[in-house]
Scaffold this active site. Structure first.
Site: not given
Ligand code: G3P
Length: 215
Positions: A83
């Site tokens: 990533k």
């Molecule tokens: O895959 C990316 C994800 O983990 C981000 O999610 O909920 O932290 O915006 P969030």
């Protein structure tokens, strides 16, 4: 549409794999920080449980650092996808890793042109963060729709991976728009199967069966 787990929590990945609902896993430094132990060992364990692509993120900000970390992550397991954050340094790292045959997932994508640049650099997946856009009152799914249109216009092989998924509705919309992958936290996966009318229906059938079972 493929279902990825957005977590580094091994028991949830085991459960999703048993359900046949783990086509891959996405981790990030924040998710790994919630788990005990060495992040590399956790990712290695995840990569053994789930056969699909397992995203592991670099933390360096220069191309050299990203490439070095990417090469290290690629040694952890054959199904690792590195990533890389969507920056100009990141784009250079994507090109260099692609030349080495290492797959990348471009993360923190918030505009269609960022997705286009990452695809042109040779990334395997782009991750638009729909929940974080919704958080600032920008419709995240509109971005998914724009990226889908652009990728289809030019037949890019790059997969469109919907990330920062917060609800079943995000999953439905991702599938309707033709996303290749949705990565979701375990609580969202669990809530996909539920419907109040299903629960009420089961209760009614069981109550009616009680009345007749001893006839
Ligand atoms: O895959 C990316 C994800 O983990 C981000 O999610 O909920 O932290 O915006 P969030």
């Amino acid at each position: 549409m493929k279902f990825f787990l957005d977590t580094a929590h091994v028991p949830d990945i085991q459960e999703a794999t048993a359900l046949g609902l783990c086509d891959g896993v996405t981790t990030n430094p924040s998710l790994l920080s919630k788990e005990d132990g060495d992040p590399r060992r956790i990712v290695a364990e995840i990569a053994k449980i789930c056969e699909g692509p397992i995203s592991a993120e670099v933390v360096g900000l220069t191309t050299d650092e990203m490439v070095r970390e990417g090469l290290e992550w690629a040694q952890v397991a054959p199904n690792i996808v590195v990533k890389i954050p969507m920056t100009t340094e990141g784009l250079k790292a994507i090109r260099l890793l692609d030349r080495e045959g290492i797959r990348t997932n471009t993360t923190l994508v918030f505009s269609p042109v960022q997705a286009l640049m990452a695809a042109k650099a040779g990334t395997s997946m782009v991750s638009p963060f729909v929940g974080r856009l919704d958080d600032i009152q920008v419709p995240g799914m509109e971005l998914v729709s724009q990226i889908r249109e652009i990728f289809d216009n030019y037949a890019f092989a790059t997969e469109l991976l919907v990330a920062s998924v917060r609800s079943p509705n995000h999953v439905v919309e991702a599938a309707r728009l033709g996303a290749d992958i949705a990565t979701m936290p375990w609580n969202v996966v669990q809530s996909l199967a539920r419907h109040p009318l299903t629960d009420i229906g089961i209760e009614r059938f069981l109550a009616d069966w009680e009345k007749v079972k001893n006839r």
